[in-house]
Design an enzyme around this catalytic site. Sequence first.
Site, mmCIF file in Angstrom:
data_model
loop_
_atom_site.group_PDB
_atom_site.id
_atom_site.type_symbol
_atom_site.label_atom_id
_atom_site.label_comp_id
_atom_site.label_asym_id
_atom_site.label_seq_id
_atom_site.Cartn_x
_atom_site.Cartn_y
_atom_site.Cartn_z
ATOM 1 N N PHE A 109 0.793 -1.238 0.000
ATOM 2 C CA PHE A 109 0.000 0.000 0.000
ATOM 3 C C PHE A 109 0.824 1.286 0.000
ATOM 4 O O PHE A 109 0.253 2.362 0.149
ATOM 5 C CB PHE A 109 -0.988 0.041 1.178
ATOM 6 C CG PHE A 109 -2.260 -0.714 0.915
ATOM 7 C CD1 PHE A 109 -3.094 -0.370 -0.138
ATOM 8 C CD2 PHE A 109 -2.623 -1.786 1.716
ATOM 9 C CE1 PHE A 109 -4.267 -1.071 -0.389
ATOM 10 C CE2 PHE A 109 -3.791 -2.492 1.476
ATOM 11 C CZ PHE A 109 -4.605 -2.141 0.425
ATOM 12 N N ASP A 110 2.133 1.205 -0.153
ATOM 13 C CA ASP A 110 2.898 2.455 -0.242
ATOM 14 C C ASP A 110 4.157 2.262 -1.086
ATOM 15 O O ASP A 110 5.259 2.661 -0.686
ATOM 16 C CB ASP A 110 3.264 2.968 1.144
ATOM 17 C CG ASP A 110 3.602 4.463 1.154
ATOM 18 O OD1 ASP A 110 3.223 5.158 0.174
ATOM 19 O OD2 ASP A 110 4.218 4.933 2.115
#
Length: 240
Positions: free
Chosen positions: A51-52
């Site tokens: 997610f990043d």
Amino acid sequence: MYEFMSNGSLDSFLRADGSRLDWNTLFQIAKGIARGLEYLHQDCNTRIVHFDIKPHNILLNEEFIPKISDFGLAKLCKWKESIVSVTGIRGTAGYMAPEVFFKSFGGASHKSDVYSYGMMVLEMAGARKNNNSTSMSDTYFPDWIYKKVEGGDDLGVDGVTTEEEEELCRMMVMVGLWCIQSDPLERPSISKVVEMLEGSFQSLQIPPRHFWSSPTRSAQSTSSSAIDSSNRDKVLTMQA
């Protein structure tokens, strides 16, 4: 104890004031990151969605072998479930997939990492830096580079001096454009991405022009976005 990554983050090599890596090294880094994501998505006992994914979170050792770092926003996902339950915004503006913002695009999943990876690879290839249009935000650079790819035009990327470098650059751009398809179902799995990068440039097809205009860093919390919704229900054979 952690491994010392002597070359720091990938981000430092993509900044205008940083040292530029040669094209073969950039390409190998892109493949290495894809393999790392493949391990998280496919080879762990429990699937991990990062997610990043962004250049700042890619660390390079003395041989420029990449390692994915900073799992502060990561989520575990059961193998039988493709959708990850998330609350709030996860990731960094400019790299976040549309479904993280708007549920109408589908739920957040491992395909959200694929989107972030695609945006990062386009940045690695210089597509974002070389979009110098003053009439639009850098958020729209996928449309700019897509037109050049579709028309077979010179990509205008710095540092390309040989046919081999041109092919590596176009390959990264093409893979990046596949990864940032607005509909998660139209994005390849990360395993397919690895396969594409390890294959030949001639075998790659130009993806559909279905891109989402994501919010800029300064307008992350208030942005609204639109997408060409034609053929939204089309599911490609490249889905996971």
